[in-house]
Design a protein around this motif. Structure first.
Motif, mmCIF file in Angstrom:
data_model
loop_
_atom_site.group_PDB
_atom_site.id
_atom_site.type_symbol
_atom_site.label_atom_id
_atom_site.label_comp_id
_atom_site.label_asym_id
_atom_site.label_seq_id
_atom_site.Cartn_x
_atom_site.Cartn_y
_atom_site.Cartn_z
ATOM 1 N N MET A 1 0.851 -1.191 0.000
ATOM 2 C CA MET A 1 0.000 0.000 0.000
ATOM 3 C C MET A 1 0.889 1.244 0.000
ATOM 4 O O MET A 1 1.767 1.371 0.835
ATOM 5 N N PRO A 2 0.634 2.192 -0.877
ATOM 6 C CA PRO A 2 1.505 3.358 -0.968
ATOM 7 C C PRO A 2 1.291 4.302 0.196
ATOM 8 O O PRO A 2 0.214 4.390 0.755
ATOM 9 N N ALA B 1 -7.294 3.989 -8.528
ATOM 10 C CA ALA B 1 -6.549 3.429 -7.394
ATOM 11 C C ALA B 1 -5.294 2.706 -7.869
ATOM 12 O O ALA B 1 -4.232 2.794 -7.236
ATOM 13 N N THR B 2 -5.405 1.990 -8.966
ATOM 14 C CA THR B 2 -4.242 1.298 -9.524
ATOM 15 C C THR B 2 -3.164 2.298 -9.922
ATOM 16 O O THR B 2 -1.969 2.095 -9.673
ATOM 17 N N ARG C 1 -1.442 3.759 -6.802
ATOM 18 C CA ARG C 1 -0.461 2.825 -6.242
ATOM 19 C C ARG C 1 0.829 2.846 -7.057
ATOM 20 O O ARG C 1 1.935 2.840 -6.503
ATOM 21 N N THR D 1 5.227 4.652 -6.273
ATOM 22 C CA THR D 1 6.458 3.870 -6.317
ATOM 23 C C THR D 1 7.577 4.693 -6.953
ATOM 24 O O THR D 1 8.713 4.255 -7.013
ATOM 25 N N ALA E 1 -5.281 5.053 -0.991
ATOM 26 C CA ALA E 1 -4.574 3.901 -0.437
ATOM 27 C C ALA E 1 -4.045 2.967 -1.518
ATOM 28 O O ALA E 1 -3.340 2.005 -1.222
ATOM 29 N N GLY E 2 -4.398 3.247 -2.762
ATOM 30 C CA GLY E 2 -3.964 2.382 -3.857
ATOM 31 C C GLY E 2 -4.600 1.014 -3.792
ATOM 32 O O GLY E 2 -3.975 0.009 -4.127
ATOM 33 N N ASP E 3 -5.876 0.962 -3.368
ATOM 34 C CA ASP E 3 -6.596 -0.304 -3.201
ATOM 35 C C ASP E 3 -7.675 -0.411 -4.277
ATOM 36 O O ASP E 3 -8.810 0.035 -4.067
#
Length: 261
Positions: A1-2, A122-123, A126, A130, A223-225
């Motif tokens: 999770m980012p 969300a994808t 995330r 990175t 949350a990148g979920d």
């Protein structure tokens, strides 16, 4: 999770503080493009200024908007293609009837589209976390969404339901922008015009019960979920869909028991 970068001065949990600082330009919105004649006439139809069945002529529109008949003719062709206007040779043009019989289909398509949009947003979030620095266009949209949520909370507190309708639309368009997909954003805008037209019949839909859902959806995106973002968006749109249909559409048109929940 980012995780939100700790050294980012305008990360979402600090948006309100950063944007209120003297000289801070985070609250500056990009300039809006000029409203086209097609957009202006569509707005008159959607808001009820031009009622279904109303006869519209090139001359009347040209006079009201201060243009020649050429752009009016082009606007009417575009509105006919979108389903807002019906034209008959040697008779003229009229505002089309609100597509109540298509309501369930429109909401079903919107549900699938918005689920895909939330999942992709969300994808993307995330993936962006990175790298060292997410692109500025992402941050600009994310800050704008924070302001929309704050304005919506105030509209709920003020019981300003008319304002809440526009903020709701802006939130969903903003999520589409976060997705990074111009195709999804364009499709959502096209579909939302018809959905908004349907809502013109349903003043109850200008309510505030579902407004808090937006923060939950955005939190899942942050949350990148993807699964949670898709689930919460799906629930949100589905609730809106069922509520609208139960209040406005006759049972003979759509059987609510057949709606997938």
């Amino acid at each position: 999770m980012p995780a939100w970068p700790s050294d980012r001065p305008d990360r979402p949990d600090e948006t309100s503080r950063a944007s209120s600082a003297p000289g801070h330009d985070a609250t500056v919105e990009p300039s809006s493009p000029p409203v086209s004649l097609l957009d202006a006439v569509r707005r008159e139809i959607v808001t009820g200024a031009l009622q279904p069945g109303t006869r519209i002529t090139e001359a009347s529109l040209a006079d009201r908007h201060g243009v020649s008949r050429v752009p009016v003719r082009e606007a009417l062709r575009g509105l006919e293609a979108e389903g807002f206007v019906e034209s008959t040779p040697n008779v003229g043009s009229r505002v089309a009837e609100i597509p109540v019989d298509e309501a369930d289909d429109l909401f079903a398509v919107r549900e699938a589209l918005e689920i895909a949009t939330a999942r992709r947003a969300a994808t993307r979030a995330r993936a962006l976390f990175t790298v060292d620095a997410p692109p500025e266009d992402w941050w600009r949209t994310r800050r704008s969404l924070e302001r929309i949520l704050a304005d919506g909370d105030q509209a709920v507190a003020d019981d300003d339901l008319d304002r809440l309708v526009g903020l709701n639309e802006r939130f969903h368009f903003g999520v589409a922008e976060l997705s990074g997909s111009s195709t999804l954003a364009t499709l959502l805008r096209q579909l939302s015009r018809k959905i908004e037209w349907l809502y013109a019949l349903d003043t109850f839909s200008r309510g505030k019960r579902l407004w808090p859902d937006h923060r939950v959806i955005l939190s899942a995106i942050d949350a990148g979920d993807p699964d949670q973002a898709a689930e919460r968006m799906g629930w949100h749109v589905r609730e809106s869909r069922i509520g609208y249909l139960s209040r406005t559409v006759p049972a003979s048109v759509v059987d609510l028991s057949l709606i997938h929940i």
